[in-house]
Design a protein around this motif. Structure first.
Motif, mmCIF file in Angstrom:
data_model
loop_
_atom_site.group_PDB
_atom_site.id
_atom_site.type_symbol
_atom_site.label_atom_id
_atom_site.label_comp_id
_atom_site.label_asym_id
_atom_site.label_seq_id
_atom_site.Cartn_x
_atom_site.Cartn_y
_atom_site.Cartn_z
ATOM 1 N N ASN A 50 4.079 21.717 -1.020
ATOM 2 C CA ASN A 50 3.835 23.083 -0.579
ATOM 3 C C ASN A 50 3.524 23.052 0.915
ATOM 4 O O ASN A 50 3.420 21.963 1.512
ATOM 5 C CB ASN A 50 2.685 23.717 -1.373
ATOM 6 N N PRO A 51 3.401 24.205 1.572
ATOM 7 C CA PRO A 51 3.162 24.196 3.019
ATOM 8 C C PRO A 51 1.943 23.385 3.447
ATOM 9 O O PRO A 51 1.958 22.763 4.516
ATOM 10 C CB PRO A 51 2.983 25.685 3.347
ATOM 11 N N PHE A 52 0.893 23.346 2.624
ATOM 12 C CA PHE A 52 -0.319 22.623 3.012
ATOM 13 C C PHE A 52 -0.114 21.113 2.952
ATOM 14 O O PHE A 52 -0.531 20.380 3.856
ATOM 15 C CB PHE A 52 -1.486 23.047 2.117
ATOM 16 N N THR A 53 0.525 20.628 1.890
ATOM 17 C CA THR A 53 0.761 19.182 1.797
ATOM 18 C C THR A 53 1.787 18.735 2.835
ATOM 19 O O THR A 53 1.693 17.623 3.367
ATOM 20 C CB THR A 53 1.246 18.807 0.391
ATOM 21 N N LEU A 54 2.770 19.582 3.129
ATOM 22 C CA LEU A 54 3.756 19.240 4.154
ATOM 23 C C LEU A 54 3.118 19.213 5.548
ATOM 24 O O LEU A 54 3.485 18.385 6.393
ATOM 25 C CB LEU A 54 4.914 20.237 4.122
ATOM 26 N N LEU A 55 2.156 20.106 5.791
ATOM 27 C CA LEU A 55 1.412 20.068 7.054
ATOM 28 C C LEU A 55 0.602 18.776 7.135
ATOM 29 O O LEU A 55 0.545 18.127 8.195
ATOM 30 C CB LEU A 55 0.498 21.277 7.167
ATOM 31 N N GLY A 56 -0.011 18.391 6.027
ATOM 32 C CA GLY A 56 -0.751 17.127 5.993
ATOM 33 C C GLY A 56 0.154 15.945 6.277
ATOM 34 O O GLY A 56 -0.249 14.994 6.976
ATOM 35 N N LEU A 57 1.379 15.987 5.751
ATOM 36 C CA LEU A 57 2.354 14.926 6.010
ATOM 37 C C LEU A 57 2.677 14.844 7.501
ATOM 38 O O LEU A 57 2.726 13.745 8.080
ATOM 39 C CB LEU A 57 3.627 15.184 5.208
ATOM 40 N N ALA A 58 2.886 15.991 8.143
ATOM 41 C CA ALA A 58 3.198 16.009 9.580
ATOM 42 C C ALA A 58 2.044 15.443 10.397
ATOM 43 O O ALA A 58 2.259 14.661 11.338
ATOM 44 C CB ALA A 58 3.516 17.438 10.022
ATOM 45 N N ILE A 59 0.818 15.812 10.040
ATOM 46 C CA ILE A 59 -0.357 15.313 10.767
ATOM 47 C C ILE A 59 -0.504 13.805 10.569
ATOM 48 O O ILE A 59 -0.742 13.055 11.529
ATOM 49 C CB ILE A 59 -1.633 16.047 10.301
ATOM 50 N N ALA A 60 -0.348 13.347 9.336
ATOM 51 C CA ALA A 60 -0.480 11.918 9.052
ATOM 52 C C ALA A 60 0.584 11.113 9.799
ATOM 53 O O ALA A 60 0.289 10.053 10.373
ATOM 54 C CB ALA A 60 -0.368 11.679 7.545
ATOM 55 N N ALA A 61 1.835 11.618 9.808
ATOM 56 C CA ALA A 61 2.914 10.902 10.496
ATOM 57 C C ALA A 61 2.655 10.832 11.999
ATOM 58 O O ALA A 61 2.924 9.808 12.639
ATOM 59 C CB ALA A 61 4.243 11.589 10.222
#
Length: 298
Positions: A208-219
């Motif tokens: 979802n948008p929140f987990t995908l945002l977390g993925l971008a931050i982690a990367a």
């Protein structure tokens, strides 16, 4: 029953119809090569045009490789299944730019094949690049419908080696760049996002948008750490200095920030798609109007 032609124009679908998506992808794939050819013709590539072409074609091979890896995440995140139609074309584009990259290196060595072989064997970064290109060639040869049928269940396993090929290609890019590795760092960050998405799928994490945002931050954070480690190992620059540079905005943004900016596109696309889907579901069903919709009796 219509039969599939032996050769079909790349901008047509399996039924032989013009596909706007495939045509746009085909033109996009040609554009960098045409631009480089034009720049070479007008002597706009500097004092060493062949060297400039070698570097540019290698960079475009990496870019198209990441684009091909982005097809599956984007078609799921954006709910755009037709994107699968261009994955094969993008993969063959990677191979084409890779072969041109090697061919230009042969030209740069004055077509002395013995010297080319010697350089590939003796120079580690060239060995890595050549292995990646051989892997791309194998994937290209086995990308036809006939080979997919022949290989059966082995085909998906074979084509998953593209992930290892991506790692080799990026490593070759890093070693070739030598001093300034900003571009390789950025593309490696995007590779981390694409691989991170696949890891989320494998472990069935919510998308979802929140987990995908977390993925971008982690990367982006991993990208910053990777850049610091690379400079520390290769040039002795303290990791703290490189990490500190990632927090400075007065001069230029470091690659990790560009990874974050690019990665934020995924949750935004996903949120937009979810909003469109909710809007479509909330539309009222059209009323049945007997005077217009009834089928006349025969």
């Amino acid at each position: 029953m219509p039969t599939t032609p032996v050769f079909s124009a790349p901008w047509r679908d399996r039924a032989g119809r013009l596909s706007g998506l495939k045509l746009a992808t085909f033109l996009f794939a040609l554009a960098p090569g045409l631009w480089l050819a034009g720049a070479y013709g007008f002597d706009a590539l500097g004092p060493k045009p062949i060297t400039a072409l070698i570097h540019a074609t290698g960079e475009w091979a990496v870019r198209f490789l990441l684009l091909s890896l982005a097809v599956t995440p984007l078609r799921r995140i954006a709910n755009f299944p037709k994107l699968i139609l261009v994955r094969r074309m993008l993969g063959l584009t990677v191979l084409a730019y890779g072969l041109i990259h090697l061919g230009l290196y042969v030209v740069d060595q004055n077509f002395i094949l013995s010297k080319v072989v010697s350089e590939i064997v003796s120079r580690f970064y060239l060995t890595i690049g050549f292995v990646a290109l051989v892997g791309l060639a194998v994937l290209g040869i086995t990308s036809t419908d006939g080979m997919i049928r022949r290989l059966g269940k082995a085909w998906p396993r074979l084509h998953k080696t593209v992930y290892a090929i991506g790692v080799l290609g990026l490593f070759h890019y890093f070693l070739q760049a030598k001093i300034d590795v900003s571009a390789p760092v950025y593309w490696t960050g995007l590779f981390l996002i694409l691989m991170g998405w696949r890891a989320m799928q494998r472990f069935r994490l919510p998308m979802n948008p929140f987990t995908l945002l977390g993925l971008a931050i982690a990367a982006s954070l991993v990208t910053a750490l990777f850049e610091a480690a690379w400079y520390g190992i290769k040039s002795g620059v303290p990791a703290s200095a490189v990490l500190g540079a990632n927090l400075e905005f007065y001069d230029t943004l470091r690659p990790a920030w560009w990874v974050l900016i690019t990665g934020i596109a995924l949750p935004l696309v996903n949120a937009a798609r979810l909003a469109l889907d909710r809007g479509a579901k909330s539309k009222p069903e059209p009323r049945h109007q007997p005077g217009r919709d009834a089928v006349p009796a025969r």
